[in-house]
Structure formats: structure tokens, C-alpha cells
Design an enzyme around this catalytic site. Structure first.
Site, PDB file in Angstrom:
ATOM      1  N   HIS A   1       1.152  -1.009   0.132  1.00 25.71           N
ATOM      2  CA  HIS A   1      -0.016   0.026  -0.193  1.00 25.71           C
ATOM      3  C   HIS A   1       0.875   1.235   0.007  1.00 25.71           C
ATOM      4  CE1 HIS A   1      -3.703   2.067   1.357  1.00 25.71           C
ATOM      5  NE2 HIS A   1      -2.970   3.052   1.212  1.00 25.71           N
TER       6      HIS A   1
ATOM      7  N   HIS B   1       1.742   5.315  -1.672  1.00 26.73           N
ATOM      8  CA  HIS B   1       1.170   6.686  -2.512  1.00 26.73           C
ATOM      9  C   HIS B   1       2.667   7.230  -3.014  1.00 26.73           C
ATOM     10  CE1 HIS B   1      -2.874   6.633  -1.033  1.00 26.73           C
ATOM     11  NE2 HIS B   1      -2.489   6.074   0.032  1.00 26.73           N
TER      12      HIS B   1
ATOM     13  N   LYS C   1      -9.108  -0.129  -6.078  1.00 33.50           N
ATOM     14  CA  LYS C   1      -9.163   0.441  -4.699  1.00 33.50           C
ATOM     15  C   LYS C   1     -10.510   1.219  -4.713  1.00 33.50           C
ATOM     16  CE  LYS C   1      -7.659   2.204  -0.990  1.00 33.50           C
ATOM     17  NZ  LYS C   1      -6.786   3.130  -0.459  1.00 33.50           N
TER      18      LYS C   1
ATOM     19  N   HIS D   1     -10.558   1.343   1.469  1.00 33.16           N
ATOM     20  CA  HIS D   1     -10.446   2.285   2.623  1.00 33.16           C
ATOM     21  C   HIS D   1     -11.579   2.156   3.456  1.00 33.16           C
ATOM     22  CE1 HIS D   1      -8.899   6.051   4.304  1.00 33.16           C
ATOM     23  NE2 HIS D   1     -10.054   6.166   4.881  1.00 33.16           N
TER      24      HIS D   1
ATOM     25  N   HIS E   1      -5.013  -0.565   5.754  1.00 31.32           N
ATOM     26  CA  HIS E   1      -4.444   0.328   6.916  1.00 31.32           C
ATOM     27  C   HIS E   1      -5.468  -0.119   7.926  1.00 31.32           C
ATOM     28  CE1 HIS E   1      -7.052   2.954   4.669  1.00 31.32           C
ATOM     29  NE2 HIS E   1      -6.144   3.341   4.134  1.00 31.32           N
TER      30      HIS E   1
ATOM     31  N   ASP F   1       1.155   2.852   3.567  1.00 28.67           N
ATOM     32  CA  ASP F   1       0.542   3.783   3.194  1.00 28.67           C
ATOM     33  C   ASP F   1       1.130   5.168   3.498  1.00 28.67           C
ATOM     34  OD1 ASP F   1      -1.849   5.331   2.563  1.00 28.67           O
ATOM     35  OD2 ASP F   1      -2.729   5.411   4.717  1.00 28.67           O
TER      36      ASP F   1
HETATM   37  O1  DOR Z   1      -3.491   9.401   5.427  1.00 27.41           O
HETATM   38  C1  DOR Z   1      -3.705   9.096   4.363  1.00 27.41           C
HETATM   39  N1  DOR Z   1      -3.400   9.713   3.176  1.00 27.41           N
HETATM   40  N2  DOR Z   1      -4.802   8.213   4.356  1.00 27.41           N
HETATM   41  C2  DOR Z   1      -5.224   7.953   3.057  1.00 27.41           C
HETATM   42  O2  DOR Z   1      -6.130   7.306   2.969  1.00 27.41           O
HETATM   43  C3  DOR Z   1      -4.757   8.799   1.772  1.00 27.41           C
HETATM   44  C4  DOR Z   1      -3.352   9.080   2.152  1.00 27.41           C
HETATM   45  C5  DOR Z   1      -3.086  10.134   0.962  1.00 27.41           C
HETATM   46  O3  DOR Z   1      -3.219  10.020  -0.360  1.00 27.41           O
HETATM   47  O4  DOR Z   1      -2.380  11.298   1.540  1.00 27.41           O
HETATM   48 ZN    ZN Z   2      -3.406   5.150   1.466  1.00 23.50          ZN
END
Ligand code: DOR
Ligand code: ZN
Length: 346
Positions: free
Chosen positions: A13, A15, A99, A136, A174, A247
Site C-alpha cells: 500500500h 502513494h 481501490k 479504505h 491500513h 500507506d
Molecule cells: O492518511 C492518508 N493519506 N490516508 C489516505 O487514505 C490517503 C493518503 C493520501 O493519499 O495522502
Molecule cells: Zn493510502
């Protein structure tokens, strides 16, 4: 010198964002992980296989030369995702899952799903094609307390989806509560969960005691200590339903340190070292390899990595800030000492 040799782990997971900022974070992940599930919450979202493959090629350009890191792409489910897209996902090995963001649940989730019943035909196609659903798991109802949103999502929605689509493989992303852990544990083997390093290391005091600390603000929000303890128990239990997913979610410092700061903790700079800290504190370093390197690959029905990494027990200081395109990024443990360090594969 104490050393720990692990099969190279994967991050299930992550970003990565896009553009110049992405070039600053990709090397952190590549240093440690063989593969990563890349989240699709860009603006606009990555909603088709075609878009995911173009995004993937940009990630590969940002990958340092001579490395073999493999991004596994995901599509962003919307109210109008055509069921037909699922066949294309099933035929494309570089796209691993879809997702589900309930609309309004988190960063860039505006395009997310408003009516879960509306996506049943898509879920049915995913079940049929064996494509995992990554969730999520929080309701967005303003009447529900933010600390209860995960449990309420499970009770109101996830349990029903799991029952209606008995073969659908689901990852509760998460997971942050005892209730979430219990739900996953009590479900069959097709339901798993990722656990972040920050939810294993911190409770909500880190965010709120002695002042508001925006770099600990993430979604789902950090919970009370008894929940953190349940997560740690799940991660170190050896149960294959629980696996590593950072995450890691980079945001420019100024957007975090703001009257309305955005959600996301950045952990990719030291992810495996942070998990090692959590597992060591629980007296369970011997359980780290399966959690970090085996369970996720098995769940996704992918081969386990063959390379190894080596962690060494030595102190090092995390930088106070990191570059992030034309901005800067404050990592978790900024300016603090970590006790495990990844040394190059030997
Ligand atoms: O804290 C988070 N940041 N939770 C999420 O679900 C998305 C993520 C983000 O993309 O910044
Ligand atoms: Zn995430």
C-alpha cells in the site's frame, strides 16, 4: 554487530504521487522493496487500465538505474467504473487490484464511490475474475465520530459486501482498530489486511498530546493505545492474513502545517527500519520476515521475492526534512534516532 537477513519485502500500500515530487520519493521505496501496490488517488484519479499503464511508465522512469523494483498498479473505483474494465484488469499483470474510496473519506477521494449498491456489478465481475478489492474502510457520515468510522464501515458495509460476494478477495487497508483486526481474523482466508508502520508505532497521543502535531495526522486517524496493541498483536502473530503496507503518503510540509492540514504520514524513507523497531519492541523480530516478505505475495498469488536485504543494528539519525519536488517533506521520526539500518544487499 547484530544483523537480520530478510527476503526482500514488498509494500502492499503506497502513494507515489506524480511529476517531479515523485522522483524524490520513488528511490526511498526502491531501496527497500521489490514491489509495491501503487494507489490511484491522483488528480484526476487513475480509473482505467490504459491510464494505469501510462502512470506506471512514469514511475519506471523515476526508478534509479540498475534497480528492478516493480510497481503494481491499481484502479480507482468510481460510481461509473464499467464492469467491462475488470476483464482488462484480469488480463493485465501490471494492474493488480481496484481501490474503493468511499467519496470524501480521505485525500483525493472526491471521485470515490457514493452508493455502494451501485458498484455491485463491478464487484461481481471482480469476484468472477479473481481481482482483489482494496478498501479504505471508513464511513464518511458526518454524524459518525471520526474514531469510530472504521468499525461503523465494517458493520454497515464491509460485512455485507463480504457476505454477498463470498469469493471476492478483499484487503481491509491500513486497519487501525481491534474491531478491524477481529473482523479480518474471523473471516475466511480471502480477506486480509495491511498494517502501517505508523499505526504500529504510535497512538493518538502522538497526534494530540502537548500540542497538535500535524505530521501524525493520517486517515484512518491514529487510535487509542489498546487498538495499537491489537494491531501489533496481529502483525506479530504469524497469521498470513496480515501483511505490510506502509500507506506512506507524502505531502508538502506547508500543506501539513496548515489550519486545515491534509492527511498522510511519510514513512517510505525508512519503512522497513520502522517496522523493525515496532517488531523489536514487541519481542517479535523473528516474525518480521513473514509479515513483510511472504504474506502479501501469497495473498496476491505472486511469487515471493528471491533477493535478500540485510538490516544491521546500528543507530542513525533520520533527516529533519527531505526534498519533495519544489517543496519539502517532513518524514516520520524526523531528527530522531533509529536503531535498525538497511545495509545494501550483500
Ligand atoms: O492518511 C492518508 N493519506 N490516508 C489516505 O487514505 C490517503 C493518503 C493520501 O493519499 O495522502
Ligand atoms: Zn493510502
Amino acid at each position: 554487530m547484530q544483523r537480520l537477513t530478510l527476503t526482500r519485502p514488498d509494500d502492499w500500500h503506497l502513494h507515489l504521487r506524480d511529476g517531479a515530487a515523485m522522483w524524490d520519493v520513488v528511490p526511498h521505496t526502491v531501496r527497500q522493496f521489490g514491489r509495491a501496490i501503487v494507489m490511484p488517488n491522483l488528480k484526476p484519479p487513475i480509473a482505467t487500465v490504459a491510464d494505469a499503464l501510462v502512470y506506471r511508465s512514469r514511475i519506471l522512469e523515476a526508478r534509479p538505474a540498475g534497480t528492478a523494483f516493480e510497481p503494481l498498479m491499481t484502479l480507482y473505483l468510481t460510481d461509473s467504473t464499467p464492469p467491462d474494465e475488470i476483464r482488462r484488469v484480469a488480463e493485465e499483470p501490471n494492474v493488480a487490484a481496484l481501490k474503493l474510496y468511499p467519496a470524501g473519506a480521505t485525500t483525493h477521494s472526491e471521485a470515490g464511490v457514493r452508493r455502494l449498491e451501485g458498484i455491485y456489478p463491478v464487484l461481481e465481475a471482480m469476484e468472477r475474475h479473481g481481482v482483489p478489492l482494496l478498501v479504505h474502510g471508513e464511513v464518511t457520515d458526518p454524524d459518525v465520530d471520526i474514531f469510530d468510522r472504521e468499525k461503523v464501515f465494517i458493520d454497515r458495509h464491509l460485512a455485507g459486501i463480504a457476505a454477498r460476494f463470498p469469493e471476492l478477495r478483499i484487503v481491509l487497508e491500513h486497519v487501525t482498530t481491534r474491531d478491524g483486526v477481529q473482523f479480518v481474523r474471523d473471516s475466511g482466508p480471502r480477506i486480509g489486511a495491511t498494517l502501517t508502520a505508523h499505526h504500529l508505532l504510535y497512538n493518538r497521543n502522538a497526534l494530540l498530546a502537548g500540542g497538535v502535531r500535524p505530521h501524525f495526522y493520517c486517515l484512518p486517524v491514529l487510535k487509542r493505545e489498546s487498538h495499537r496493541f491489537a494491531l501489533l498483536e496481529a502483525a506479530t502473530s504469524g497469521n498470513p492474513k496480515f501483511f505490510l503496507g506502509t500507506d506512506s503518503a507524502p505531502h508538502p510540509r506547508t500543506q501539513k502545517e496548515s489550519a486545515c492540514g491534509c492527511a498522510g504520514c511519510y514513512t517510505a524513507h525508512a519503512a522497513i527500519e520502522l517496522y523493525a523497531e515496532a517488531f523489536e519492541a514487541a519481542g517479535a523480530l523473528d516474525k518480521l520476515e513473514a509479515f513483510a516478505s511472504f504474506h502479501g505475495a501469497d495473498f496476491y498469488r505472486l511469487p515471493r521475492n528471491r533477493e535478500r536485504i540485510v538490516l544491521e543494528r546500528s543507530e542513525w539519525k533520520v533527516p529533519e526534512r527531505l526534498p519533495f519536488g519544489d517543496a519539502e517533506l517532513i518524514p516520520v521520526k524526523a531528527g530522531e534516532t533509529l536503531h535498525w539500518r538497511l545495509v545494501e544487499p550483500t
